[in-house]
Enzyme design. Structure first.
Site, mmCIF file in Angstrom:
data_model
loop_
_atom_site.group_PDB
_atom_site.id
_atom_site.type_symbol
_atom_site.label_atom_id
_atom_site.label_comp_id
_atom_site.label_asym_id
_atom_site.label_seq_id
_atom_site.Cartn_x
_atom_site.Cartn_y
_atom_site.Cartn_z
ATOM 1 N N ASP A 1 -55.766 -15.673 -25.281
ATOM 2 C CA ASP A 1 -56.614 -14.925 -24.358
ATOM 3 C C ASP A 1 -58.091 -15.070 -24.700
ATOM 4 O OD1 ASP A 1 -54.947 -13.905 -22.408
ATOM 5 O OD2 ASP A 1 -54.299 -12.229 -23.648
ATOM 6 N N GLU B 1 -59.068 -10.527 -28.987
ATOM 7 C CA GLU B 1 -58.752 -11.528 -27.977
ATOM 8 C C GLU B 1 -59.678 -11.453 -26.767
ATOM 9 O OE1 GLU B 1 -54.697 -10.814 -26.714
ATOM 10 O OE2 GLU B 1 -54.915 -8.678 -27.131
ATOM 11 N N CYS C 1 -53.143 -15.361 -34.586
ATOM 12 C CA CYS C 1 -51.746 -15.322 -34.139
ATOM 13 C C CYS C 1 -51.557 -16.031 -32.801
ATOM 14 C CB CYS C 1 -51.238 -13.883 -34.046
ATOM 15 S SG CYS C 1 -52.077 -12.875 -32.822
ATOM 16 N N HIS D 1 -34.641 -16.372 -17.206
ATOM 17 C CA HIS D 1 -33.676 -15.963 -18.230
ATOM 18 C C HIS D 1 -32.930 -17.163 -18.791
ATOM 19 C CE1 HIS D 1 -34.243 -11.710 -17.765
ATOM 20 N NE2 HIS D 1 -34.087 -11.783 -16.467
#
Length: 539
Positions: A451, A427, A498, A188
């Site tokens: 991927d 992908e 992308c 985080h």
């Protein structure tokens, strides 16, 4: 001069003095208490004060980092309010007649250790959350003040680790960069650092005696230079100035078309993970959003986001983007992306396990809820839906059935919606090889090169030991990309990229010559790519 290497969390160059953030959570002593009920009341009072602090932090984080990044403080509130953690503290007070500070410390260390030993990387990161709320609770119990603002001038802040609470409380105008000895790119704190545009390094093996040293943080190379000589300092100062000048030149491309010298137009879209990222898209003159990673609405949440909650977020993004296209990828959890609200069984090979569309089809109710939210938000902008990890025609059939039920329910509920463009992420090698068949079923392709590369090369892209073997521009991958583009155009649909390869300028000209229609990249890469594409000759 000493050079220390780590991992980059956010790029950029920072020059300044080091300040080492000292951990002030002292060893808590075990004290026998005669009145256990009184100690339990002390615990409850401290808990309520800590929750008030967390609510204030949540509000501050929403303003400075966005609602998605601020959600961690809501999670901390829930963990403190009720649950196994707080009950474990109470039980220790009842059974051992010990002070609340010691009971909290012991419980925090127990749960943190339990999370650290888990195989799941996301769950390992929860150890930091446990320690964060434990530190807060102990501090309130002992009567310490909340914010010790000891930073008097802009510095490069070095620390063992920084909790989300530490990070959000800091005066950002005083922080030139973060340098952490521990941490991960998925923590985080790392997310907050990126959201705040602060150069940051993690896993840097520094020693505390560098306090006050002049240093240079190179967020692009993942290096920390300690006590640089004057010549080296001047060199990096020039680089820093040069970067600022380059950005001024790039800003002149705002409002201009992304076209080759031969007049062929390429759409330059942006990848985002939350509604707050729209600011960066608009600031960098993105022509649309090619990938809205909707799974970030689920990460860190104990409960699934409701249809209404998702609808409001998608609606806001759609309205802010106006007529520009926004492609929302449906939930893509699994592998390295785990969410408490979607418990998953341990898998031997999670990258090839129940992830992406497979997970959605196994949880049709949650999938339908997301589809309904997207369809409703479509009334407010130019939205499209994209499905991840497709491998077969059969999967598209199952998606269509759930989509039809979603539309029917919206009609029965009297809620307005819009039929939207539908596309898929290509992908997997399977999707690429049957892209001629898939192209007849959808409106567009978006090639997920991250991927696609790992599956084509049979190589885990997160395995550091394989970095020397990992070749993003492998000819096999490029051939698959070319095949997908050609099959898309034969069927009369468009094809984009992308994945990370879309922002790799070594391959931009080749992709343009292949006939790519769109590139979706991080917002900061839009203007550099526009400059490059505008320089490409007639094809």
């Amino acid at each position: 001069m000493k050079i220390l290497e780590g991992k980059s969390v956010f790029p950029g160059i920072a020059i300044g003095k080091i300040q080492v953030w000292m951990e002030e959570w002292d060893q808590v002593k075990r004290v026998h208490v005669p009145d256990r009920n009184q100690e339990l009341r002390r615990l409850d009072e401290a808990k309520e004060k800590a929750i008030v602090e967390l609510k204030e932090l949540h509000q501050k984080a929403e303003i400075e980092a966005g609602s998605s990044e601020a959600e961690i403080f809501e999670v901390h509130q829930m963990m403190l309010d009720e649950g196994e953690y707080i009950e474990a503290i109470r039980n220790r007070i009842r059974t051992e007649s010990v002070n609340a500070e010691y009971a909290a410390t012991a419980a925090g260390e127990y749960f943190a250790d339990m999370f650290r030993k888990m195989d799941n990387e996301y769950m390992k990161e929860r150890a930091a959350d446990i320690l964060d709320i434990t530190k807060r609770l102990v501090r309130v119990l002992s009567g310490e003040k909340q914010n010790r603002n000891i930073i008097q001038e802009p510095v490069i802040l070095a620390a063992q680790n920084l909790s989300p609470s530490d990070t959000i409380l800091l005066d950002k105008s005083m922080i030139l960069a973060f340098v952490l000895k521990k941490g991960s790119v998925n923590s985080h704190t790392a997310i907050l650092a990126r959201a705040m545009n602060i150069p940051a390094l993690i896993q840097v093996p520094f020693s505390d005696d560098m306090e006050g040293s002049m240093a240079i943080v190179d967020g692009d190379k993942g290096k920390l230079f300690l006590d640089p000589d004057q010549d080296f300092l001047e060199k990096y100062t020039k680089e820093q100035n040069a970067e600022q000048e380059k950005q001024k030149i790039l800003n002149q491309l705002k409002g201009k078309e992304t076209v080759t010298k031969g007049g062929r137009r390429i759409e330059l879209f942006a990848n985002i993970g939350s509604g707050e990222d729209v600011d960066a898209v608009l600031e960098n003159d993105g022509e649309g959003i090619g990938l809205f990673r909707s799974e970030f609405l689920y990460l860190g949440k104990e409960q699934l986001p409701s249809e209404e909650e998702q609808f409001q977020i998608y609606k806001d993004v759609a309205k802010r983007m106006g007529d520009k296209k926004v492609i929302i990828r449906t939930l893509d959890l699994g592998a390295d992306k785990q969410a408490p609200c979607f418990p998953m069984e341990k898998e031997e090979n999670p990258a090839m396990g129940c992830r992406g569309i497979r997970l959605c089809l196994e949880h049709p109710k949650a999938f339908k809820s997301q589809l309904k939210a997207i369809l409703r938000a479509g009334m407010y902008g130019n939205l499209s839906i994209m499905y991840p990890m497709i491998t077969s025609i059969g999967e598209l059939g199952k998606i269509g059935e759930i989509l039809q039920i979603a539309k029917q329910e919206l009609q029965e509920e009297g809620k307005q919606y819009k039929d939207l463009e539908q596309g898929i992420m290509v992908e997997t090698p399977a999707a690429a090889m049957i892209s001629d068949l898939l192209a007849k079923k959808v409106d567009f392709f978006s090639i997920g090169t991250n991927d696609l590369t790992q599956y084509t090369l049979a190589m885990d892209r997160q395995n550091e030991k394989l970095e020397s073997f990992y070749e993003p521009g492998h000819e096999a991958v490029l051939r698959l990309i070319r095949m997908v583009i050609e099959n898309a155009h034969k069927a009369g649909i468009w094809a984009g990229i992308c994945g990370e390869l879309g922002a790799d300028t070594r391959f931009t000209e080749e992709f343009v010559k292949m006939g790519i229609d769109e590139l979706s990249v991080s917002p900061s890469r839009i203007l550099p790519l526009r400059r490059l594409i505008r320089s490409i000759d007639e094809i």
